[in-house]
Design a protein around this motif. Structure first.
Motif, PDB file in Angstrom:
ATOM      1  N   ARG A   1       0.273  -0.773   0.538  1.00  6.67           N
ATOM      2  CA  ARG A   1       0.534  -0.170   0.157  1.00  6.67           C
ATOM      3  C   ARG A   1       1.001   0.848   0.043  1.00  6.67           C
TER       4      ARG A   1
ATOM      5  N   PHE B   1       7.858   3.148   3.673  1.00  2.00           N
ATOM      6  CA  PHE B   1       7.781   5.279   4.034  1.00  2.00           C
ATOM      7  C   PHE B   1       9.102   4.578   4.634  1.00  2.00           C
TER       8      PHE B   1
ATOM      9  N   TYR C   1      11.491   7.200   7.396  1.00  2.00           N
ATOM     10  CA  TYR C   1      11.839   8.613   8.167  1.00  2.00           C
ATOM     11  C   TYR C   1      13.202   8.428   9.339  1.00  2.00           C
TER      12      TYR C   1
ATOM     13  N   PRO D   1      10.383   9.437  15.320  1.00  3.32           N
ATOM     14  CA  PRO D   1      10.185   9.478  13.970  1.00  3.32           C
ATOM     15  C   PRO D   1      10.174  10.647  13.523  1.00  3.32           C
TER      16      PRO D   1
ATOM     17  N   PHE E   1       8.911  11.987   9.446  1.00  4.86           N
ATOM     18  CA  PHE E   1       7.709  11.888   8.037  1.00  4.86           C
ATOM     19  C   PHE E   1       8.792  12.218   7.044  1.00  4.86           C
TER      20      PHE E   1
ATOM     21  N   THR F   1       6.497   9.378   1.014  1.00  2.00           N
ATOM     22  CA  THR F   1       5.637   8.012   0.803  1.00  2.00           C
ATOM     23  C   THR F   1       6.193   7.600  -0.397  1.00  2.00           C
TER      24      THR F   1
ATOM     25  N   TYR G   1       4.826   4.864  -3.480  1.00  2.00           N
ATOM     26  CA  TYR G   1       3.814   3.965  -3.591  1.00  2.00           C
ATOM     27  C   TYR G   1       3.537   3.195  -4.509  1.00  2.00           C
TER      28      TYR G   1
ATOM     29  N   LEU H   1      14.461   5.486   9.142  1.00  2.00           N
ATOM     30  CA  LEU H   1      13.774   4.238   9.100  1.00  2.00           C
ATOM     31  C   LEU H   1      13.059   4.109   8.238  1.00  2.00           C
TER      32      LEU H   1
ATOM     33  N   GLN I   1       3.395  -0.503   4.362  1.00  2.00           N
ATOM     34  CA  GLN I   1       2.242  -0.557   4.794  1.00  2.00           C
ATOM     35  C   GLN I   1       1.768  -1.614   3.620  1.00  2.00           C
TER      36      GLN I   1
ATOM     37  N   SER J   1      -3.340  -0.690   8.228  1.00  2.00           N
ATOM     38  CA  SER J   1      -3.051   0.692   8.417  1.00  2.00           C
ATOM     39  C   SER J   1      -1.934   0.461   9.047  1.00  2.00           C
ATOM     40  N   ARG J   2      -1.638  -0.724   9.931  1.00  2.00           N
ATOM     41  CA  ARG J   2      -0.371  -1.069  10.366  1.00  2.00           C
ATOM     42  C   ARG J   2       1.070  -0.650   9.817  1.00  2.00           C
ATOM     43  N   LEU J   3       2.413   0.011  10.263  1.00  2.00           N
ATOM     44  CA  LEU J   3       2.797  -0.065   9.873  1.00  2.00           C
ATOM     45  C   LEU J   3       4.235  -1.079  10.091  1.00  2.00           C
TER      46      LEU J   3
ATOM     47  N   PHE K   1       8.255  -1.991  10.860  1.00  2.00           N
ATOM     48  CA  PHE K   1       9.560  -1.335  10.222  1.00  2.00           C
ATOM     49  C   PHE K   1      10.721  -1.873  10.758  1.00  2.00           C
ATOM     50  N   GLY K   2      11.946  -1.440   9.789  1.00  2.00           N
ATOM     51  CA  GLY K   2      12.493  -1.642  10.176  1.00  2.00           C
ATOM     52  C   GLY K   2      13.636  -2.011  11.051  1.00  2.00           C
TER      53      GLY K   2
END
Lengths: 110, 113
Positions: free
Chosen positions: A31, A34, A36, A44, A46, A49, A51, A87, A91, A96-98, A100-101
């Motif tokens: 989706r 991102f 950061y 963090p 932003f 983004t 896509y 970071l 998504q 709606s959750r991310l 992360f690395g």
């Protein structure tokens, strides 16, 4: 399960020495990806983004690119104030959750 | 400027205490999240909420609970603090619409002694 791997873990550059940070990902359906920036002791912030594969975004000395398997954050002629942890997160479609690395800690020496 | 505000930057609590971490956002965001961040482990999702009075478990909910009585406020509760809950706690919010990044708070550094 969505996964994000960032490399290198740490990168030390001289001021003006351009380089790239890598973010490899696996996600059921992307989706958004991102980027950061996180300064020590802070939340963090932003940056970008992305896509879809082929997309690029730029902000000052930073440029983010995206393929179907990875994203790069290119830093051109960095300055000491670019020192931070960067970071990457993905998504999945319908979520709606991310995820992360673990981040790349960038140090730019004057 | 839009904001996510966490009530405390630093907290020191004793083992066994009940701890409340508060987070308030002024952006009318539907979704709110609590993460903890530890060296070598990155950001791990504890709980999240899609709406008032709704909550969902994240990846590491054990030992935590949450409350969302109003849209702008999302509280993280440590029922009985333990030393392994010493961490940086980050709150974030976002719109429900597709592809929006999170806005994070400044974080709460919690030390349990």
């Amino acid at each position: 399960e969505d996964q994000v791997t960032q490399s290198p873990e740490a990168l030390r550059l001289q001021e003006g020495e351009s380089s790239s940070l890598n973010c490899s990902y696996t996600v059921s359906g992307l989706r958004g990806l991102f980027w950061y920036r996180q300064d020590p002791g802070k939340g963090p912030e932003f940056l970008f983004t992305l896509y879809s594969a082929g997309e690029e975004k730029e902000k000052e000395r930073l440029k983010a690119t995206l393929t179907k398997k990875e994203s790069f954050l290119h830093i051109t002629a960095p300055k000491p104030e670019d020192s931070a942890t960067y970071l990457c997160a993905v998504q999945a479609v319908g979520d709606s959750r991310l995820t992360f690395g673990e981040g790349t800690q960038l140090t730019v020496n004057p | 400027d839009v904001k996510v505000t966490q009530s405390s930057r630093y907290l020191v609590k004793r083992t066994g205490e009940k701890v409340f971490l508060e987070c308030v956002q002024d952006m009318d965001h539907e979704n709110m999240f609590w993460y903890r961040q530890d060296p070598g482990l990155g950001l791990r999702l504890i709980y999240f909420s899609y709406d008032v009075k709704m909550k969902e478990k994240g990846d590491i909910p054990e030992g935590y609970s949450v409350s969302r009585e109003k849209k702008e406020r999302f509280s993280l509760i440590l029922e009985s603090a333990s030393t392994n809950q010493t961490s940086m706690y980050l709150c974030a919010s976002t719109l429900a619409s597709a592809g929006y990044g999170y806005t994070f708070g400044s974080g709460t550094r919690l030390t349990v002694v």
